[in-house]
Scaffold this motif. Structure first.
Motif, PDB file in Angstrom:
ATOM      1  N   HIS A   1      43.182  -5.586  16.949  1.00  0.00           N
ATOM      2  CA  HIS A   1      43.875  -4.307  17.151  1.00  0.00           C
ATOM      3  C   HIS A   1      42.983  -3.237  17.771  1.00  0.00           C
ATOM      4  O   HIS A   1      43.489  -2.274  18.339  1.00  0.00           O
ATOM      5  CB  HIS A   1      44.443  -3.786  15.826  1.00  0.00           C
TER       6      HIS A   1
ATOM      7  N   LEU B   1      49.089   1.167  10.854  1.00  0.00           N
ATOM      8  CA  LEU B   1      49.758   0.249  11.778  1.00  0.00           C
ATOM      9  C   LEU B   1      51.274   0.417  11.725  1.00  0.00           C
ATOM     10  O   LEU B   1      51.952   0.285  12.759  1.00  0.00           O
ATOM     11  CB  LEU B   1      49.348  -1.195  11.476  1.00  0.00           C
TER      12      LEU B   1
ATOM     13  N   ALA C   1      47.342   2.452  16.259  1.00  0.00           N
ATOM     14  CA  ALA C   1      47.165   1.006  16.069  1.00  0.00           C
ATOM     15  C   ALA C   1      45.681   0.649  16.134  1.00  0.00           C
ATOM     16  O   ALA C   1      45.193  -0.166  15.345  1.00  0.00           O
ATOM     17  CB  ALA C   1      47.955   0.231  17.111  1.00  0.00           C
TER      18      ALA C   1
ATOM     19  N   GLY D   1      44.111   1.784  12.893  1.00  0.00           N
ATOM     20  CA  GLY D   1      44.468   0.830  11.842  1.00  0.00           C
ATOM     21  C   GLY D   1      43.667  -0.454  11.950  1.00  0.00           C
ATOM     22  O   GLY D   1      43.281  -1.051  10.947  1.00  0.00           O
ATOM     23  N   GLY D   2      43.392  -0.873  13.181  1.00  0.00           N
ATOM     24  CA  GLY D   2      42.571  -2.062  13.391  1.00  0.00           C
ATOM     25  C   GLY D   2      41.145  -1.874  12.902  1.00  0.00           C
ATOM     26  O   GLY D   2      40.578  -2.760  12.271  1.00  0.00           O
TER      27      GLY D   2
ATOM     28  N   LEU E   1      55.372  -3.718   7.675  1.00  0.00           N
ATOM     29  CA  LEU E   1      54.035  -3.241   7.339  1.00  0.00           C
ATOM     30  C   LEU E   1      54.055  -2.268   6.168  1.00  0.00           C
ATOM     31  O   LEU E   1      53.165  -2.299   5.310  1.00  0.00           O
ATOM     32  CB  LEU E   1      53.377  -2.614   8.564  1.00  0.00           C
TER      33      LEU E   1
ATOM     34  N   SER F   1      45.089   0.753   6.378  1.00  0.00           N
ATOM     35  CA  SER F   1      45.275   0.044   7.639  1.00  0.00           C
ATOM     36  C   SER F   1      46.746  -0.270   7.882  1.00  0.00           C
ATOM     37  O   SER F   1      47.275  -0.032   8.982  1.00  0.00           O
ATOM     38  CB  SER F   1      44.466  -1.255   7.632  1.00  0.00           C
TER      39      SER F   1
END
Length: 189
Positions: A32, A136, A148, A151-152, A102, A132
């Motif tokens: 990500h 996401l 994103a 979050g990665g 998610l 995370s």
């Protein structure tokens, strides 16, 4: 079995479960972030399906069998998450469906964060996983590549912590927080 380790031993399954979780989170997170040219989250699908999904789910069942309800819940629940995510990755689901998925698993991660009796280190792994998944999810709802990517990064750090905790348990390395117990990343409740 040798060394007094039974088929349902939580010491070995907890450590292996934390390694599986850590490696899967690390691959998922790096995918990500976009930090490696040509590597995306989709490249972690096989790892997520078999290591994070099937293996983690089976380790969760072994943890239940060995009497460790927390790790059983964590590993089996997260195994379902990874397997389902891998099966749906690149599919035709809407961004809203992906975001909802998610959010639902962020709720599981939040439950694990609150319930972890393993101290700040163990709670940190699940808290970062929760953050995370929330980032996401919001990224999916808002179609935000920046969220994103954030979050990665959080997933990758969570994966590194889970991996380090399991490795520290095996190698008898010091833990920054919590105490090593030989039952996984940190002392389990």
């Amino acid at each position: 079995m040798d060394n007094g380790v039974s088929a349902g031993s939580t010491a070995s399954t907890s450590t292996l479960g934390n390694i599986a979780l850590g490696l899967t989170l690390l691959a998922f997170g790096i995918g990500h972030t976009g930090i490696l040219d040509g590597v995306t989250a989709a490249n972690s699908v096989s790892l997520a399906m078999y290591v994070g999904g099937a293996a983690l789910f089976l380790l969760g069942l072994m943890e239940y069998r060995g009497g460790n309800g927390f790790n059983g819940t964590a590993f089996a629940g997260l195994g379902v998450f990874w397997f389902t995510w891998a099966k749906g990755a690149g599919g035709s689901s809407s961004e809203e469906a992906a975001g909802t998925f998610l959010v639902l698993f962020a709720m599981l991660a939040l439950t694990l964060t609150v319930a972890a009796a393993s101290g700040v280190f163990g709670q940190g792994v699940y808290a970062l996983l929760t953050l995370s998944l929330v980032l996401l999810a919001i990224a999916a709802f808002a179609d935000s590549a920046g969220l994103a990517k954030a979050g990665g990064w959080v997933a990758a750090v969570s994966g590194l912590l889970a991996w380090y905790g399991a490795t520290a348990s095996l190698a008898h390395w010091p833990m920054a927080f919590g105490k090593a117990s030989g039952r996984g990343a940190v002392a389990a409740g």
